[in-house]
Scaffold this motif. Structure first.
Motif, PDB file in Angstrom:
ATOM      1  N   ALA A 226      75.544  17.788  13.157  1.00  0.00           N
ATOM      2  CA  ALA A 226      76.426  18.495  14.133  1.00  0.00           C
ATOM      3  C   ALA A 226      75.549  19.679  14.978  1.00  0.00           C
ATOM      4  CB  ALA A 226      77.548  19.222  13.055  1.00  0.00           C
TER       5      ALA A 226
ATOM      6  N   THR B  28      75.020  20.301  18.758  1.00  0.00           N
ATOM      7  CA  THR B  28      75.494  21.554  19.434  1.00  0.00           C
ATOM      8  C   THR B  28      74.252  22.071  20.317  1.00  0.00           C
ATOM      9  OG1 THR B  28      76.871  21.859  17.570  1.00  0.00           O
ATOM     10  CG2 THR B  28      76.283  23.995  18.722  1.00  0.00           C
TER      11      THR B  28
ATOM     12  N   THR C 248      82.269  20.725  18.628  1.00  0.00           N
ATOM     13  CA  THR C 248      81.489  19.801  17.677  1.00  0.00           C
ATOM     14  C   THR C 248      81.404  20.518  16.269  1.00  0.00           C
ATOM     15  OG1 THR C 248      80.580  18.814  19.602  1.00  0.00           O
ATOM     16  CG2 THR C 248      79.363  18.545  17.447  1.00  0.00           C
TER      17      THR C 248
END
Length: 109
Positions: free
Chosen positions: A16, A20, A59
């Protein structure tokens, strides 16, 4: 300690964060490309950068719900998820709009 580094939750979190970073880099690059473009293409670059940063915010939000446990993802409300994406994109657009303006309201500028 070794189990913490290789656990599925940490792998999801690292994924993640990497996604990002990629989305944020894309948003900043598109925003910087607005300096050299002219005409109506600036609007598309502005919308693209706002959309990319909205994806980055969403996200982290989505993967955080994945990390929380099995019962959190089942009870996830789609309307709240869409609202998080829309609000993230709108706030990114407002921030980028304030950065792209040429006027300065501070006396030190």
């Amino acid at each position: 300690m070794d189990g913490l580094i290789v656990s599925p939750n940490s792998v999801i979190f690292i994924t993640a964060v990497m996604l990002t970073f990629i989305s944020t880099y894309t948003a900043i690059e598109l925003l910087l490309m607005m300096r050299t473009t002219k005409g109506h293409m600036k609007r598309f670059l502005y919308l693209g950068s706002s959309f990319a940063l909205g994806i980055a915010i969403w996200t982290l939000n989505f993967f955080n719900s994945l990390i929380g446990g099995d019962n959190r993802i089942v009870s996830m409300n789609v309307a709240i998820s869409v609202l998080a994406f829309v609000l993230g994109t709108a706030l990114a657009a407002m921030g980028f709009l304030s950065l792209s303006k040429k006027s300065c309201f501070f006396p030190s500028c």
